[in-house]
Enzyme design. Structure first.
Site, PDB file in Angstrom:
ATOM      1  N   MET A  73       0.803  -1.221   0.000  1.00  0.00           N
ATOM      2  CA  MET A  73       0.000   0.000   0.000  1.00  0.00           C
ATOM      3  C   MET A  73       0.838   1.274   0.000  1.00  0.00           C
ATOM      4  SD  MET A  73      -3.329  -0.959   2.200  1.00  0.00           S
ATOM      5  CE  MET A  73      -2.508  -1.776   3.553  1.00  0.00           C
ATOM      6  N   HIS A  74       2.143   1.152   0.029  1.00  0.00           N
ATOM      7  CA  HIS A  74       3.059   2.281  -0.114  1.00  0.00           C
ATOM      8  C   HIS A  74       2.721   3.431   0.832  1.00  0.00           C
ATOM      9  CE1 HIS A  74       2.645   0.163  -4.038  1.00  0.00           C
ATOM     10  NE2 HIS A  74       3.901  -0.085  -3.726  1.00  0.00           N
ATOM     11  N   CYS A  75       2.386   3.081   2.066  1.00  0.00           N
ATOM     12  CA  CYS A  75       2.058   4.064   3.112  1.00  0.00           C
ATOM     13  C   CYS A  75       0.876   4.950   2.719  1.00  0.00           C
ATOM     14  CB  CYS A  75       3.272   4.932   3.462  1.00  0.00           C
ATOM     15  SG  CYS A  75       4.670   3.975   4.050  1.00  0.00           S
ATOM     16  N   ALA A  76      -0.009   4.447   1.885  1.00  0.00           N
ATOM     17  CA  ALA A  76      -1.154   5.243   1.419  1.00  0.00           C
ATOM     18  C   ALA A  76      -2.412   4.378   1.327  1.00  0.00           C
ATOM     19  CB  ALA A  76      -0.821   5.867   0.075  1.00  0.00           C
TER      20      ALA A  76
END
Length: 120
Positions: A73-76
């Site tokens: 989720m790439h910190c998102a």
């Protein structure tokens, strides 16, 4: 990098995206996130391939092809909720200022081989 110049780096990014994006879209079941126009993006592409776990593809790209990608989720997480890629996230590939067309070709070849072999 300073010697190469920002304009040349951007021109290289654009060339990579003009090559990669239409060829990625030829893969069966792929969803490419973000602008479809190469001019409207940087040299980063997030995607999923239907029927394939992004983490598994990322692992195989690393182990079998020595291609480093990011997965998840790439910190998102909220961005992934809006993309309907939650909770799996996506596979993200980013090209650097010294990446080449050969790097993009290698990625495409690897994705084709991985998806063909696992679909079977």
């Amino acid at each position: 990098l300073l010697k190469r110049g920002v304009a040349n780096v951007r021109a290289s990014e654009l060339e990579l995206m003009q090559y990669l994006l239409p060829r990625l879209r030829e893969l069966a079941g792929i969803t490419v996130y973000g602008p479809q126009d190469p001019v409207a993006r940087v040299a980063v592409v997030s995607f999923n391939i239907e029927g394939f776990d992004a983490a598994h593809l990322g692992f195989e790209l690393d182990e079998r092809y020595a291609i480093a990608v990011r997965v998840g989720m790439h910190c998102a997480p909220d961005a992934h909720r809006s993309l309907n890629s939650f909770p799996q996230g996506a596979l993200r590939v980013g090209f650097g200022p010294f990446s080449t067309l050969e790097d993009a070709k290698k990625l495409l070849t690897a994705l084709k081989e991985l998806t063909a072999s696992e679909r079977g």
